[in-house]
Design a protein around this motif. Structure first.
Motif, mmCIF file in Angstrom:
data_model
loop_
_atom_site.group_PDB
_atom_site.id
_atom_site.type_symbol
_atom_site.label_atom_id
_atom_site.label_comp_id
_atom_site.label_asym_id
_atom_site.label_seq_id
_atom_site.Cartn_x
_atom_site.Cartn_y
_atom_site.Cartn_z
ATOM 1 N N SER A 112 27.228 33.637 34.371
ATOM 2 C CA SER A 112 28.683 33.577 34.597
ATOM 3 C C SER A 112 29.393 34.760 33.967
ATOM 4 C CB SER A 112 29.252 32.271 34.020
ATOM 5 O OG SER A 112 28.699 31.180 34.668
ATOM 6 N N GLU A 113 29.041 35.066 32.700
ATOM 7 C CA GLU A 113 29.709 36.173 32.007
ATOM 8 C C GLU A 113 29.435 37.501 32.706
ATOM 9 O OE1 GLU A 113 29.030 38.312 27.874
ATOM 10 O OE2 GLU A 113 30.014 36.358 27.588
ATOM 11 N N ALA A 114 28.206 37.707 33.164
ATOM 12 C CA ALA A 114 27.875 38.960 33.857
ATOM 13 C C ALA A 114 28.628 39.061 35.176
ATOM 14 C CB ALA A 114 26.368 39.048 34.097
ATOM 15 N N ARG A 115 28.754 37.951 35.900
ATOM 16 C CA ARG A 115 29.507 37.959 37.160
ATOM 17 C C ARG A 115 30.966 38.304 36.917
ATOM 18 N NH1 ARG A 115 27.086 32.319 39.076
ATOM 19 N NH2 ARG A 115 29.075 32.007 40.093
ATOM 20 N N ILE A 116 31.540 37.732 35.863
ATOM 21 C CA ILE A 116 32.941 37.991 35.534
ATOM 22 C C ILE A 116 33.120 39.451 35.120
ATOM 23 C CG2 ILE A 116 34.795 37.428 33.896
ATOM 24 C CD1 ILE A 116 33.539 34.513 33.938
ATOM 25 N N ALA A 117 32.202 39.970 34.294
ATOM 26 C CA ALA A 117 32.278 41.363 33.861
ATOM 27 C C ALA A 117 32.148 42.310 35.058
ATOM 28 C CB ALA A 117 31.195 41.661 32.815
ATOM 29 N N CYS A 118 31.236 42.002 35.980
ATOM 30 C CA CYS A 118 31.082 42.839 37.179
ATOM 31 C C CYS A 118 32.361 42.829 38.015
ATOM 32 C CB CYS A 118 29.903 42.349 38.030
ATOM 33 S SG CYS A 118 28.298 42.772 37.348
ATOM 34 N N ALA A 119 32.953 41.649 38.179
ATOM 35 C CA ALA A 119 34.189 41.532 38.962
ATOM 36 C C ALA A 119 35.323 42.321 38.298
ATOM 37 C CB ALA A 119 34.583 40.077 39.130
ATOM 38 N N MET A 120 35.446 42.206 36.967
ATOM 39 C CA MET A 120 36.506 42.932 36.273
ATOM 40 C C MET A 120 36.285 44.437 36.373
ATOM 41 S SD MET A 120 37.609 40.618 32.994
ATOM 42 C CE MET A 120 36.031 40.624 32.197
ATOM 43 N N HIS A 121 35.030 44.863 36.261
ATOM 44 C CA HIS A 121 34.735 46.292 36.410
ATOM 45 C C HIS A 121 35.096 46.761 37.829
ATOM 46 C CE1 HIS A 121 32.867 50.164 35.993
ATOM 47 N NE2 HIS A 121 32.120 49.922 37.046
ATOM 48 N N GLU A 122 34.740 45.967 38.827
ATOM 49 C CA GLU A 122 35.069 46.320 40.210
ATOM 50 C C GLU A 122 36.580 46.409 40.405
ATOM 51 O OE1 GLU A 122 33.967 44.920 44.729
ATOM 52 O OE2 GLU A 122 32.882 44.044 43.067
ATOM 53 N N THR A 147 34.070 35.253 42.103
ATOM 54 C CA THR A 147 32.788 35.095 41.411
ATOM 55 C C THR A 147 32.141 33.739 41.647
ATOM 56 O OG1 THR A 147 33.957 34.391 39.411
ATOM 57 C CG2 THR A 147 33.360 36.730 39.562
ATOM 58 N N ALA A 148 32.788 32.894 42.454
ATOM 59 C CA ALA A 148 32.280 31.545 42.745
ATOM 60 C C ALA A 148 32.160 30.711 41.472
ATOM 61 C CB ALA A 148 30.950 31.607 43.494
ATOM 62 N N LEU A 149 33.170 30.834 40.615
ATOM 63 C CA LEU A 149 33.234 30.056 39.378
ATOM 64 C C LEU A 149 34.567 29.329 39.323
ATOM 65 C CD1 LEU A 149 31.937 32.861 36.986
ATOM 66 C CD2 LEU A 149 30.666 30.820 37.660
ATOM 67 N N SER A 150 34.669 28.367 38.442
ATOM 68 C CA SER A 150 35.950 27.686 38.277
ATOM 69 C C SER A 150 36.866 28.554 37.409
ATOM 70 C CB SER A 150 35.754 26.321 37.618
ATOM 71 O OG SER A 150 35.370 26.484 36.262
ATOM 72 N N ARG A 151 38.150 28.317 37.524
ATOM 73 C CA ARG A 151 39.120 29.067 36.717
ATOM 74 C C ARG A 151 38.892 28.807 35.239
ATOM 75 N NH1 ARG A 151 44.030 29.207 34.499
ATOM 76 N NH2 ARG A 151 45.367 30.975 34.951
ATOM 77 N N GLU A 152 38.500 27.587 34.878
ATOM 78 C CA GLU A 152 38.243 27.228 33.483
ATOM 79 C C GLU A 152 37.095 28.055 32.909
ATOM 80 O OE1 GLU A 152 38.471 24.909 35.999
ATOM 81 O OE2 GLU A 152 40.530 24.348 35.491
ATOM 82 N N VAL A 153 36.023 28.246 33.699
ATOM 83 C CA VAL A 153 34.879 29.046 33.243
ATOM 84 C C VAL A 153 35.309 30.496 33.031
ATOM 85 C CG1 VAL A 153 32.612 29.971 33.923
ATOM 86 C CG2 VAL A 153 33.118 27.546 34.250
ATOM 87 N N VAL A 154 36.103 31.031 33.956
ATOM 88 C CA VAL A 154 36.598 32.404 33.823
ATOM 89 C C VAL A 154 37.475 32.535 32.591
ATOM 90 C CG1 VAL A 154 38.051 34.189 34.892
ATOM 91 C CG2 VAL A 154 36.415 32.911 36.285
ATOM 92 N N ASN A 155 38.372 31.587 32.397
ATOM 93 C CA ASN A 155 39.272 31.592 31.238
ATOM 94 C C ASN A 155 38.464 31.579 29.941
ATOM 95 O OD1 ASN A 155 41.084 30.861 29.167
ATOM 96 N ND2 ASN A 155 42.454 29.931 30.645
ATOM 97 N N ARG A 156 37.478 30.697 29.850
ATOM 98 C CA ARG A 156 36.647 30.576 28.648
ATOM 99 C C ARG A 156 35.869 31.874 28.391
ATOM 100 N NH1 ARG A 156 32.935 26.585 30.003
ATOM 101 N NH2 ARG A 156 34.779 25.459 30.622
ATOM 102 N N ALA A 157 35.271 32.440 29.436
ATOM 103 C CA ALA A 157 34.486 33.669 29.278
ATOM 104 C C ALA A 157 35.376 34.837 28.861
ATOM 105 C CB ALA A 157 33.756 33.988 30.577
ATOM 106 N N MET A 158 36.567 34.934 29.446
ATOM 107 C CA MET A 158 37.472 36.028 29.096
ATOM 108 C C MET A 158 37.963 35.891 27.651
ATOM 109 S SD MET A 158 39.519 36.698 32.667
ATOM 110 C CE MET A 158 40.419 38.159 32.137
#
Length: 197
Positions: A112-122, A147-158
């Motif tokens: 999840s964290e890698a997907r979020i980091a890739c999306a933010m980099h993109e 990233t096919a994740l929930s908003r809560e997962v993105v919020n937590r990872a960020m």
């Protein structure tokens, strides 16, 4: 040219036969299945509908966006008269399919964290902020949908990235700083610029 506010619908599947979208400024996202973002269309890019990958879609403004609508018949006329334009549109379509394939591979193989980091980099390439990073107006909901994740997962990872000093926000942008071990996340769009029409 028409201008759209953030989250405003730009056009839907039924309109695809009649016109091609050219983004003058801002950023569009291609949404399927109500809220799954499959792609982004940045400033200077054309959106050509791909029936095989997105049978039903909606274009939605991820940022305030200005769009030119070119009648599809005019595009075909130009392609007939100027074959290099047709080849460039074909190249763009091939690149878009390749990007979609890479994006799906990232979703299926990364944490999840890698997907979020890739999306933010993109997003730093698609919607750059004033001093680096990406435009702060891109919501966590957009990142979650891409990233096919929930908003809560993105919020937590960020939040976790922020606590670890890898993410910072200023008035205009969100900045992702990767440590030397992790490297810079790869982006399917790294080498791709606007169309060369």
């Amino acid at each position: 040219m028409k201008t759209y506010s953030r989250n405003e619908k730009v056009c839907e599947t039924d309109e695809r036969i009649k016109k091609v979208c050219l983004v003058a400024s801002g950023l569009l996202r291609v949404v399927v299945d109500e809220d799954v973002t499959t792609d982004f269309v940045r400033e200077g890019d054309l959106y050509l509908h791909l029936e095989a990958t997105e049978p039903k879609y909606v274009l939605v403004a991820a940022l305030p966006t200005s769009v030119y609508f070119v009648p599809a018949d005019d595009i075909w006329t130009i392609c007939k008269e100027y074959p290099p334009v047709a080849f460039e549109l074909l190249r763009l379509t091939i690149e878009r399919v390749a990007n979609l394939r890479k994006h799906l591979q990232q979703i299926s193989s990364n944490t999840s964290e890698a997907r979020i980091a890739c999306a933010m980099h993109e997003l730093t390439l698609l919607a750059p902020g004033r001093n680096g990073g990406y435009d702060k107006r891109i919501s966590q909901g957009v990142i979650a949908s891409y990233t096919a994740l929930s908003r809560e997962v993105v919020n937590r990872a960020m939040r976790d990235l922020q606590v670890r000093g890898l993410l910072r926000k200023d008035r205009h942008a969100v900045h992702l700083q990767m440590d030397s071990k992790a490297g810079t996340p790869s982006s399917p769009r790294e080498e791709i610029g606007p169309p060369k029409l």
